[in-house]
Design an enzyme around this catalytic site. Structure first.
Site, PDB file in Angstrom:
ATOM      1  N   SER A   1      -2.781  -2.771  -5.291  1.00 55.38           N
ATOM      2  CA  SER A   1      -2.665  -1.371  -4.897  1.00 55.38           C
ATOM      3  C   SER A   1      -3.699  -0.561  -5.658  1.00 55.38           C
ATOM      4  O   SER A   1      -3.626  -0.433  -6.878  1.00 55.38           O
ATOM      5  CB  SER A   1      -1.270  -0.836  -5.210  1.00 55.38           C
ATOM      6  OG  SER A   1      -1.295   0.573  -5.183  1.00 55.38           O
TER       7      SER A   1
ATOM      8  N   HIS B   1      -4.466  -2.799  -0.796  1.00 52.28           N
ATOM      9  CA  HIS B   1      -3.292  -1.987  -0.447  1.00 52.28           C
ATOM     10  C   HIS B   1      -3.618  -0.525  -0.741  1.00 52.28           C
ATOM     11  O   HIS B   1      -3.947  -0.154  -1.863  1.00 52.28           O
ATOM     12  CB  HIS B   1      -2.075  -2.455  -1.246  1.00 52.28           C
ATOM     13  CG  HIS B   1      -0.810  -1.745  -0.862  1.00 52.28           C
ATOM     14  ND1 HIS B   1      -0.100  -2.054   0.271  1.00 52.28           N
ATOM     15  CD2 HIS B   1      -0.118  -0.739  -1.463  1.00 52.28           C
ATOM     16  CE1 HIS B   1       0.974  -1.281   0.358  1.00 52.28           C
ATOM     17  NE2 HIS B   1       0.979  -0.457  -0.684  1.00 52.28           N
TER      18      HIS B   1
ATOM     19  N   ASP C   1      -2.436   3.288  -0.628  1.00 52.51           N
ATOM     20  CA  ASP C   1      -1.236   4.130  -0.614  1.00 52.51           C
ATOM     21  C   ASP C   1      -1.563   5.575  -0.257  1.00 52.51           C
ATOM     22  O   ASP C   1      -2.263   6.261  -1.000  1.00 52.51           O
ATOM     23  CB  ASP C   1      -0.558   4.094  -1.989  1.00 52.51           C
ATOM     24  CG  ASP C   1       0.143   2.779  -2.245  1.00 52.51           C
ATOM     25  OD1 ASP C   1       0.975   2.387  -1.402  1.00 52.51           O
ATOM     26  OD2 ASP C   1      -0.131   2.146  -3.281  1.00 52.51           O
TER      27      ASP C   1
ATOM     28  N   MET D   1      -0.079   9.240   0.256  1.00 53.67           N
ATOM     29  CA  MET D   1       1.083  10.091  -0.050  1.00 53.67           C
ATOM     30  C   MET D   1       0.735  11.546   0.250  1.00 53.67           C
ATOM     31  O   MET D   1      -0.375  11.992  -0.040  1.00 53.67           O
ATOM     32  CB  MET D   1       1.459   9.944  -1.519  1.00 53.67           C
ATOM     33  CG  MET D   1       1.725   8.491  -1.947  1.00 53.67           C
ATOM     34  SD  MET D   1       2.290   8.417  -3.644  1.00 53.67           S
ATOM     35  CE  MET D   1       2.323   6.630  -3.905  1.00 53.67           C
TER      36      MET D   1
ATOM     37  N   HIS E   1      -0.655   1.941   3.703  1.00 58.39           N
ATOM     38  CA  HIS E   1       0.780   2.221   3.570  1.00 58.39           C
ATOM     39  C   HIS E   1       0.969   3.736   3.644  1.00 58.39           C
ATOM     40  O   HIS E   1       0.665   4.453   2.696  1.00 58.39           O
ATOM     41  CB  HIS E   1       1.261   1.641   2.218  1.00 58.39           C
ATOM     42  CG  HIS E   1       2.670   1.993   1.866  1.00 58.39           C
ATOM     43  ND1 HIS E   1       3.189   1.798   0.603  1.00 58.39           N
ATOM     44  CD2 HIS E   1       3.692   2.511   2.609  1.00 58.39           C
ATOM     45  CE1 HIS E   1       4.457   2.187   0.585  1.00 58.39           C
ATOM     46  NE2 HIS E   1       4.775   2.637   1.778  1.00 58.39           N
TER      47      HIS E   1
ATOM     48  N   MET F   1       2.880   6.973   3.455  1.00 58.07           N
ATOM     49  CA  MET F   1       4.070   7.677   2.973  1.00 58.07           C
ATOM     50  C   MET F   1       3.852   9.130   3.341  1.00 58.07           C
ATOM     51  O   MET F   1       3.595  10.001   2.496  1.00 58.07           O
ATOM     52  CB  MET F   1       4.223   7.469   1.459  1.00 58.07           C
ATOM     53  CG  MET F   1       4.658   6.049   1.095  1.00 58.07           C
ATOM     54  SD  MET F   1       4.318   5.583  -0.608  1.00 58.07           S
ATOM     55  CE  MET F   1       2.609   5.053  -0.451  1.00 58.07           C
TER      56      MET F   1
ATOM     57  N   MET G   1      10.155  -1.987   0.077  1.00 60.50           N
ATOM     58  CA  MET G   1       9.891  -1.294  -1.177  1.00 60.50           C
ATOM     59  C   MET G   1      10.880  -1.786  -2.226  1.00 60.50           C
ATOM     60  O   MET G   1      12.092  -1.796  -1.994  1.00 60.50           O
ATOM     61  CB  MET G   1      10.081   0.224  -1.008  1.00 60.50           C
ATOM     62  CG  MET G   1       9.091   0.921  -0.085  1.00 60.50           C
ATOM     63  SD  MET G   1       7.364   0.657  -0.509  1.00 60.50           S
ATOM     64  CE  MET G   1       7.296   1.364  -2.161  1.00 60.50           C
TER      65      MET G   1
ATOM     66  N   ASP H   1       6.640  -4.376  -2.353  1.00 63.82           N
ATOM     67  CA  ASP H   1       5.809  -3.352  -2.993  1.00 63.82           C
ATOM     68  C   ASP H   1       6.601  -2.601  -4.055  1.00 63.82           C
ATOM     69  O   ASP H   1       7.585  -1.929  -3.733  1.00 63.82           O
ATOM     70  CB  ASP H   1       5.319  -2.382  -1.902  1.00 63.82           C
ATOM     71  CG  ASP H   1       4.374  -1.309  -2.427  1.00 63.82           C
ATOM     72  OD1 ASP H   1       3.989  -1.360  -3.609  1.00 63.82           O
ATOM     73  OD2 ASP H   1       4.020  -0.419  -1.626  1.00 63.82           O
TER      74      ASP H   1
END
Ligand code: DX5
Ligand code: ZN
Length: 227
Positions: free
Chosen positions: A9, A34, A36, A38, A70, A72, A141, A183
């Site tokens: 990540s 990976h 992320d 957000m 990913h 979010m 998760m 994750d």
């Protein structure tokens, strides 16, 4: 299939030299970037978007790594095409963040990416009941989303077994393999147990990027080889 994949990540990478970090971590023996995303709305943190994905795509391609986005983010539909255009290979989202889960999954596929659903620690796997045909990856998760560096929640091991059973039953029926990713809080100490519970793809942020530094390009070799 007995293939295991490690997905560093980049949330825990040094953003001032992100391209170099990706090159070094992939050539140290990992497989997937990976990524992320957000939004300070679905989760209480704000990270990176399609511009950064686009900026790393050449490096990822050069070292043969898939980009695993990913999301979010809520809502998800508006941002999915932007990431597909920016070079994402896999796009996963949280079912609670989509108004129409089946449609969002189909959208990801239609744009040429692999699709996946992400399950928070307290989110039921029953969201999978009627969409397995549209899912290429299931992401469990093992922490509550929002931050790197949290502790692995042990209940995830039981949930992984349930997800593995669904995937294996689906494989029996269709011959199609769905990846099972985990994750949050994964490290060299707990990764074997997590693999035994059924995961095949392992996200690790702080355990890799926060690891003791050797020299230069080889500095992630030690921790990756322990995984
Ligand atoms: C958390 C993110 C994770 C995070 C993992 O919301 O989805 O990908 O970066 O970090 P570690 O491995 O440090 O728990
Ligand atoms: Zn993640």
């Amino acid at each position: 299939d007995k293939t295991f994949r490690i997905a560093p990540s980049i949330l825990s990478a040094n953003f001032a030299k992100l391209g170099q970090e990706i090159e070094d971590v992939i050539t140290s023996g990992t497989d997937i970037v990976h990524f992320d995303v957000m939004d300070n709305h679905y989760v209480p943190n704000l990270t990176i978007g399609p511009l950064v994905c686009d900026a790393i795509r050449e490096t990822a391609k050069k070292v043969g790594a898939l980009i695993d986005v990913h999301l979010m983010v809520k809502p998800v539909d508006r941002i999915i095409p932007d990431f597909a255009k920016a070079g994402a290979n896999i796009i996963t989202f949280h079912p609670e963040a989509s108004e129409h889960i089946d449609r969002s999954l189909a959208m990801v596929r239609d744009l040429g990416c692999k699709s996946g659903l992400v399950f928070n620690p307290a989110t039921s796997l029953s969201y999978l009941d009627h969409v397995m045909d549209k899912v290429d990856m299931i992401l469990l998760m093992s922490v509550n989303p929002g931050f790197g560096g949290q502790k692995f929640i042990p209940e995830t091991l039981e949930k992984l077994k349930l997800a593995r059973a669904r995937i294996d039953a689906y494989y029996e029926k269709t011959g199609r393999q769905i990846w099972l990713e985990v994750d949050g809080g994964v490290n060299a100490q707990n990764i074997a147990e997590i693999a035994r519970a059924g995961a095949d793809t392992f996200v690790a942020g702080s355990a890799i990027f926060g690891s003791p530094k050797d020299t230069d390009a080889n500095r992630y070799n030690t921790v990756v080889s322990e995984m």
